[in-house]
Design an enzyme around this catalytic site. Structure first.
Site, PDB file in Angstrom:
ATOM      1  N   LYS A   1     -20.769  19.206   7.887  1.00  0.00           N
ATOM      2  CA  LYS A   1     -19.696  19.643   8.768  1.00  0.00           C
ATOM      3  C   LYS A   1     -19.356  18.590   9.818  1.00  0.00           C
ATOM      4  O   LYS A   1     -18.200  18.419  10.178  1.00  0.00           O
ATOM      5  CB  LYS A   1     -20.099  20.953   9.462  1.00  0.00           C
ATOM      6  CG  LYS A   1     -18.995  21.556  10.318  1.00  0.00           C
ATOM      7  CD  LYS A   1     -17.767  21.866   9.473  1.00  0.00           C
ATOM      8  CE  LYS A   1     -16.670  22.494  10.306  1.00  0.00           C
ATOM      9  NZ  LYS A   1     -15.459  22.750   9.512  1.00  0.00           N
TER      10      LYS A   1
ATOM     11  N   SER B   1       0.821  -1.206   0.000  1.00  0.00           N
ATOM     12  CA  SER B   1       0.000   0.000   0.000  1.00  0.00           C
ATOM     13  C   SER B   1       0.862   1.266   0.000  1.00  0.00           C
ATOM     14  O   SER B   1       1.599   1.512  -0.949  1.00  0.00           O
ATOM     15  CB  SER B   1      -0.969  -0.020   1.182  1.00  0.00           C
ATOM     16  OG  SER B   1      -2.114   0.768   0.881  1.00  0.00           O
TER      17      SER B   1
END
Length: 347
Positions: free
Chosen positions: A219, A167
């Site tokens: 948010k 990765s």
């Protein structure tokens, strides 16, 4: 006997027999007579003042030199000076940087790469990798620094994968000139993962309530005290997909191929080094020693190459207690303050 008769005092004892000897001069010849008792031992020669200077000053000088040496060695270590042997003075070294464990910060590795690239005695750099990856941004930043240094400094940077180069760690390796891996090394895992811990049920059990006031619909997306809404899930998926596309593109660029070639391999899975070679995910099967010898020969180094490593950061107990106390005494509040994280990491 008359009354005014006084007994005379006893005679004094006989004087001690004295012998006359000649005290030796500085040149070994008798200089002057000096009596000493016959039963005594002649006094030894007088020491020169320089003798006492040597006896007292010699050890003191050795101590001063040792202190100066340790200070010099410490300064070199803190400055990241790499030459630890006399062989390092030859001006032909291979810089080796270890990338171990989870990658969370790019600054340290970037600095080490730049220092080696600016050192005229370093002819090539090997990134010795044993990592499952880590933070998406940190891995990407190191990748771009590797590419930049290669292009601007014209120095070869080689990746040598030990046990794991997956990765984010493979992301970094793909930016190198060449990738080496052992037959049984774990390679690949091109993909993105996002995760966090939802502890909403724990708060309910503890009879606690999380209160959030915000402006903006998304948010507080990823609030770990509640489940995601469908819109929030689609929002985060779009972020992950965008990072995935960047990952695939950068790997394809580093491996000198196209996104279409890498994308079928970018499923998050890993391969052994033996499997990765025909997939062109690595360039050669071999361990660190093979990578080192090949790199040295390509850099024009003859004979056994000299390895230079960055100086290690050493912290005393006081620094650990004052600057990094969380490593010894974790703050319980931080366990409840885990924001969602994006990772290029194999698990």
């Amino acid at each position: 006997m008359p009354e005014d008769f006084v007994t005379p005092p006893p005679p004094p004892p006989p004087p001690v027999a004295q012998s006359t000897a000649y005290a030796p001069s500085a040149y070994g010849a008798p200089a002057y007579p000096q009596p000493y008792p016959a039963y005594g031992r002649p006094p030894g020669p007088r020491r020169s003042p320089w003798f006492w200077v040597a006896v007292i000053g010699g050890p003191a000088l050795v101590i001063v030199l040792l202190i100066a040496f340790f200070i010099w060695a410490t300064v070199r270590s803190l400055n990241g000076d790499t030459s630890a042997t006399l062989d390092g003075l030859s001006g032909s070294e291979i810089g080796v940087i270890d990338i171990d464990g989870v990658i969370l910060d790019a600054d340290k590795l970037d600095t080490q790469i730049r220092k080696f690239a600016d050192d005229s005695s370093i002819k090539a750099i090997i990134l010795h990798i044993n990592s499952p990856g880590g933070g998406a941004a940190a891995s990407q930043e190191i990748y771009h620094e590797v590419v930049r240094v290669r292009q601007e400094k014209h120095i070869k940077i080689i990746a040598s994968i030990e046990s794991v180069g997956a990765s984010g760690a493979y992301y970094i390796a793909s930016g190198c000139d060449k990738i080496y891996a052992n037959d049984a090394s774990v390679v690949g895992s091109v993909g993105v993962i996002m995760e966090w811990t939802n502890y909403g049920d724990l708060l309910k059990w503890a009879k606690l309530k999380n209160i959030v006031i915000h402006a903006g619909e998304l948010k507080d997306a990823g609030d770990p005290t509640r489940d995601l809404t469908p819109k929030e899930e689609a929002y985060f998926q779009s972020l992950v997909d965008n990072m995935y596309g960047q990952f695939v593109h950068d790997v394809a660029t580093g491996r000198h191929t196209t996104d279409d070639v890498i994308r079928p391999l970018a499923t998050g899975q890993v391969w052994t080094g033996q499997q990765a070679l025909p997939l062109h995910l690595i360039d050669k099967v071999g361990g660190f020693r093979v990578a080192l010898i090949d790199t040295a020969r390509e850099a024009g180094i003859k004979g056994e190459p000299t390895i230079a490593r960055p100086g290690k950061d050493k912290q005393g107990l006081l620094a650990v207690l004052t600057d990094d106390s969380d490593s010894l005494f974790p703050n319980p509040a931080k366990l409840l303050n885990q924001a969602p994280g994006f990772y290029f990491m194999w698990k």
